[in-house]
Motif scaffolding. Sequence first.
Motif, PDB file in Angstrom:
ATOM      1  N   LYS A   2       0.856  -1.190   0.000  1.00 46.11           N
ATOM      2  CA  LYS A   2       0.000   0.000   0.000  1.00 46.11           C
ATOM      3  C   LYS A   2       0.890   1.238   0.000  1.00 46.11           C
ATOM      4  CE  LYS A   2      -3.652  -0.003   2.635  1.00 46.11           C
ATOM      5  NZ  LYS A   2      -4.522   0.122   3.851  1.00 46.11           N
ATOM      6  N   ILE A   3       0.761   2.083  -1.020  1.00 45.25           N
ATOM      7  CA  ILE A   3       1.613   3.266  -1.177  1.00 45.25           C
ATOM      8  C   ILE A   3       0.759   4.520  -1.182  1.00 45.25           C
ATOM      9  CG2 ILE A   3       3.331   4.429  -2.603  1.00 45.25           C
ATOM     10  CD1 ILE A   3       4.008   1.742  -3.856  1.00 45.25           C
ATOM     11  N   PHE A   4       1.043   5.437  -0.273  1.00 42.40           N
ATOM     12  CA  PHE A   4       0.376   6.740  -0.236  1.00 42.40           C
ATOM     13  C   PHE A   4       1.229   7.749  -0.991  1.00 42.40           C
ATOM     14  CE2 PHE A   4      -0.149  10.783   2.431  1.00 42.40           C
ATOM     15  CZ  PHE A   4      -1.186  11.264   1.624  1.00 42.40           C
ATOM     16  N   VAL A   5       0.660   8.347  -2.042  1.00 40.94           N
ATOM     17  CA  VAL A   5       1.333   9.392  -2.805  1.00 40.94           C
ATOM     18  C   VAL A   5       0.738  10.726  -2.390  1.00 40.94           C
ATOM     19  CG1 VAL A   5       1.945  10.274  -5.083  1.00 40.94           C
ATOM     20  CG2 VAL A   5       1.684   7.804  -4.735  1.00 40.94           C
ATOM     21  N   ALA A   6       1.466  11.479  -1.580  1.00 38.22           N
ATOM     22  CA  ALA A   6       1.015  12.799  -1.138  1.00 38.22           C
ATOM     23  C   ALA A   6       1.390  13.828  -2.197  1.00 38.22           C
ATOM     24  CB  ALA A   6       1.664  13.159   0.195  1.00 38.22           C
ATOM     25  N   GLY A   7       0.410  14.582  -2.661  1.00 37.26           N
ATOM     26  CA  GLY A   7       0.668  15.562  -3.715  1.00 37.26           C
ATOM     27  C   GLY A   7       0.499  14.977  -5.105  1.00 37.26           C
ATOM     28  N   HIS A   8      -0.438  14.048  -5.265  1.00 36.65           N
ATOM     29  CA  HIS A   8      -0.580  13.347  -6.552  1.00 36.65           C
ATOM     30  C   HIS A   8      -1.130  14.232  -7.653  1.00 36.65           C
ATOM     31  CE1 HIS A   8      -4.743  13.174  -5.155  1.00 36.65           C
ATOM     32  NE2 HIS A   8      -5.102  12.803  -6.365  1.00 36.65           N
ATOM     33  N   ARG A   9      -1.664  15.396  -7.311  1.00 33.88           N
ATOM     34  CA  ARG A   9      -2.169  16.309  -8.339  1.00 33.88           C
ATOM     35  C   ARG A   9      -1.111  17.301  -8.806  1.00 33.88           C
ATOM     36  NH1 ARG A   9      -8.452  18.069  -7.064  1.00 33.88           N
ATOM     37  NH2 ARG A   9      -9.406  16.078  -7.688  1.00 33.88           N
ATOM     38  N   LEU A  17       2.598   8.956  -9.823  1.00 34.23           N
ATOM     39  CA  LEU A  17       1.363   8.176  -9.784  1.00 34.23           C
ATOM     40  C   LEU A  17       1.135   7.453 -11.104  1.00 34.23           C
ATOM     41  CD1 LEU A  17      -1.119   7.517  -7.997  1.00 34.23           C
ATOM     42  CD2 LEU A  17      -2.297   9.402  -9.153  1.00 34.23           C
ATOM     43  N   ARG A  18       1.395   8.117 -12.224  1.00 34.34           N
ATOM     44  CA  ARG A  18       1.209   7.479 -13.543  1.00 34.34           C
ATOM     45  C   ARG A  18       2.101   6.247 -13.667  1.00 34.34           C
ATOM     46  NH1 ARG A  18       1.222  12.916 -15.195  1.00 34.34           N
ATOM     47  NH2 ARG A  18       3.371  12.817 -15.951  1.00 34.34           N
ATOM     48  N   ARG A  19       3.335   6.357 -13.209  1.00 31.42           N
ATOM     49  CA  ARG A  19       4.250   5.214 -13.299  1.00 31.42           C
ATOM     50  C   ARG A  19       3.788   4.060 -12.402  1.00 31.42           C
ATOM     51  NH1 ARG A  19       9.254   4.891 -15.536  1.00 31.42           N
ATOM     52  NH2 ARG A  19       9.789   6.661 -16.854  1.00 31.42           N
ATOM     53  N   LEU A  20       3.338   4.401 -11.218  1.00 33.46           N
ATOM     54  CA  LEU A  20       2.852   3.357 -10.318  1.00 33.46           C
ATOM     55  C   LEU A  20       1.580   2.694 -10.861  1.00 33.46           C
ATOM     56  CD1 LEU A  20       3.429   5.074  -6.854  1.00 33.46           C
ATOM     57  CD2 LEU A  20       4.647   3.080  -7.764  1.00 33.46           C
ATOM     58  N   GLU A  21       0.711   3.488 -11.480  1.00 32.50           N
ATOM     59  CA  GLU A  21      -0.502   2.920 -12.081  1.00 32.50           C
ATOM     60  C   GLU A  21      -0.145   1.977 -13.219  1.00 32.50           C
ATOM     61  OE1 GLU A  21      -2.505   6.547 -13.029  1.00 32.50           O
ATOM     62  OE2 GLU A  21      -3.774   6.477 -11.223  1.00 32.50           O
ATOM     63  N   ASP A  22       0.861   2.334 -14.010  1.00 30.46           N
ATOM     64  CA  ASP A  22       1.309   1.443 -15.087  1.00 30.46           C
ATOM     65  C   ASP A  22       1.834   0.130 -14.524  1.00 30.46           C
ATOM     66  OD1 ASP A  22       0.628   3.317 -17.000  1.00 30.46           O
ATOM     67  OD2 ASP A  22       2.669   4.080 -17.256  1.00 30.46           O
ATOM     68  N   ARG A  23       2.570   0.203 -13.426  1.00 26.47           N
ATOM     69  CA  ARG A  23       3.097  -1.007 -12.803  1.00 26.47           C
ATOM     70  C   ARG A  23       1.977  -1.866 -12.237  1.00 26.47           C
ATOM     71  NH1 ARG A  23       8.075   1.291  -9.252  1.00 26.47           N
ATOM     72  NH2 ARG A  23       7.412  -0.476  -7.948  1.00 26.47           N
ATOM     73  N   LYS A  24       0.955  -1.213 -11.699  1.00 21.49           N
ATOM     74  CA  LYS A  24      -0.190  -1.949 -11.172  1.00 21.49           C
ATOM     75  C   LYS A  24      -0.924  -2.673 -12.288  1.00 21.49           C
ATOM     76  CE  LYS A  24      -4.380  -1.328  -8.390  1.00 21.49           C
ATOM     77  NZ  LYS A  24      -5.213  -0.360  -7.631  1.00 21.49           N
ATOM     78  N   ALA A  26       0.371  -3.653 -14.991  1.00 22.28           N
ATOM     79  CA  ALA A  26       1.260  -4.724 -15.458  1.00 22.28           C
ATOM     80  C   ALA A  26       1.270  -5.932 -14.524  1.00 22.28           C
ATOM     81  CB  ALA A  26       2.668  -4.185 -15.635  1.00 22.28           C
ATOM     82  N   GLY A  27       0.576  -5.829 -13.406  1.00 26.73           N
ATOM     83  CA  GLY A  27       0.445  -6.995 -12.539  1.00 26.73           C
ATOM     84  C   GLY A  27       1.091  -6.904 -11.177  1.00 26.73           C
ATOM     85  N   GLU A  28       1.748  -5.787 -10.860  1.00 34.31           N
ATOM     86  CA  GLU A  28       2.367  -5.666  -9.540  1.00 34.31           C
ATOM     87  C   GLU A  28       1.293  -5.515  -8.469  1.00 34.31           C
ATOM     88  OE1 GLU A  28       5.745  -3.279  -8.702  1.00 34.31           O
ATOM     89  OE2 GLU A  28       6.403  -3.241 -10.791  1.00 34.31           O
ATOM     90  N   ASP A  29       1.572  -6.054  -7.306  1.00 37.56           N
ATOM     91  CA  ASP A  29       0.637  -5.992  -6.178  1.00 37.56           C
ATOM     92  C   ASP A  29       0.796  -4.648  -5.478  1.00 37.56           C
ATOM     93  OD1 ASP A  29      -1.129  -6.507  -4.154  1.00 37.56           O
ATOM     94  OD2 ASP A  29       0.223  -7.822  -3.033  1.00 37.56           O
ATOM     95  N   ILE A  30       0.125  -3.624  -6.034  1.00 31.97           N
ATOM     96  CA  ILE A  30       0.220  -2.271  -5.503  1.00 31.97           C
ATOM     97  C   ILE A  30      -1.188  -1.736  -5.232  1.00 31.97           C
ATOM     98  CG2 ILE A  30       0.897   0.119  -5.982  1.00 31.97           C
ATOM     99  CD1 ILE A  30       3.093  -0.953  -7.786  1.00 31.97           C
ATOM    100  N   GLU A  31      -1.379  -1.200  -4.041  1.00 33.79           N
ATOM    101  CA  GLU A  31      -2.608  -0.475  -3.714  1.00 33.79           C
ATOM    102  C   GLU A  31      -2.233   0.988  -3.543  1.00 33.79           C
ATOM    103  OE1 GLU A  31      -5.978  -0.024  -0.177  1.00 33.79           O
ATOM    104  OE2 GLU A  31      -4.627  -1.772  -0.204  1.00 33.79           O
ATOM    105  N   LEU A  32      -2.771   1.830  -4.413  1.00 37.71           N
ATOM    106  CA  LEU A  32      -2.427   3.251  -4.392  1.00 37.71           C
ATOM    107  C   LEU A  32      -3.431   4.029  -3.558  1.00 37.71           C
ATOM    108  CD1 LEU A  32      -1.442   3.701  -8.145  1.00 37.71           C
ATOM    109  CD2 LEU A  32       0.090   3.558  -6.169  1.00 37.71           C
ATOM    110  N   VAL A  33      -2.912   4.895  -2.700  1.00 42.49           N
ATOM    111  CA  VAL A  33      -3.744   5.736  -1.844  1.00 42.49           C
ATOM    112  C   VAL A  33      -3.433   7.194  -2.160  1.00 42.49           C
ATOM    113  CG1 VAL A  33      -4.335   6.358   0.521  1.00 42.49           C
ATOM    114  CG2 VAL A  33      -3.698   3.989  -0.031  1.00 42.49           C
ATOM    115  N   THR A  34      -4.462   7.984  -2.440  1.00 38.70           N
ATOM    116  CA  THR A  34      -4.287   9.404  -2.709  1.00 38.70           C
ATOM    117  C   THR A  34      -5.382  10.187  -1.977  1.00 38.70           C
ATOM    118  OG1 THR A  34      -5.659   9.340  -4.712  1.00 38.70           O
ATOM    119  CG2 THR A  34      -3.279   9.009  -4.995  1.00 38.70           C
TER     120      THR A  34
END
Length: 323
Positions: A2-9, A17-24, A26-34
């Motif tokens: 679980k990764i919190f990206v503060a300032g995602h806007r 955030l765009r890079r992490l979303e691409d990785r997600k 692609a199959g990585e086990d990532i939960e993004l919190v904004t």
Amino acid sequence: MKIFVAGHRGMVGGAILRRLEDRKVAGEDIELVTRTSSDLDLTDQAAVRGFMQDTRPDQVILAAAKVGGIFANNTYPAQFIYENLMIESNVIHQAHAAGVTRLLQLGSSCIYPGAVPQPMREDALLTGTLEPTNEPYAIAKIAGIKLCESYNRQYGTDFRSVMPTNLYGPGDNFHPDNSHVLPALIRRFHEAVQDGLDNVVIWGTGTPRREFLHVDDMAAASLFVLALDKVSYDANTEPMLSHINVGCGVDVSILELAQMVAKATGFEGEIRTDPSKPDGTLRKLMDVSRLRDMGWSASIGLEEGITQSYSWFLEHQDDFREN
């Protein structure tokens, strides 16, 4: 994870955030919190405490900050030091209190003294007087580095800081007064072409030299540093430094930059300088050898990046018409 990206806007947070979303995807086990600033005020200690305790992220990327160019820093010094100090203090402390295993804080090259030898090495921090035009912001960013260092020393946390050079690209601020130099020039030259002007005036003498890094490169570098194992991260300096310079290792004069922007926007008139306006620091070039030795280097050239940034500006220019 679980990764919190503060300032995602913001520009940098959005790129990360765009890079992490691409990785997600692609199959990585990532939960993004904004959270937007209206949902979570990072200057509010109680609100940040409640958020961290409720959310319990594994990692935090602190890309939120109050930023601006010379004009904004000179006009709003109290806001720049207060808001950035509060954001860093709240997020870093409450991340530790919530058991966050790893945190990455984004700073700025303005942390280094105005007269520091070039290129600027990480160990140049606190070796001289800061540039007066952005001292309040720089002090806040230095405090963020020292917060991370202090929590690491006292609590054994794994909090890291990356210090980028001047950034630009998609999501930039193109406000005529409050933006940084490159987006300000893009807008000024674009409007000169639209208005049929035969000259454009740039602030200062045009001789100061600056280094520029595309925000997509910054996002890649940030995630690279975040993913380094602790041994690799610590082993490159003695004594260990918790901040790493991020840049391309090449600088240009402001006049050369203006000429590149003129070419990208199609402006064919005269470029004039205004020496009555402040130049700021005469040169700011990052020593990026530490990051390069770790295995990362920038990949987007400045002319290519300016062209991309101008294309993004054209696609979104309606958003800037009232600013």
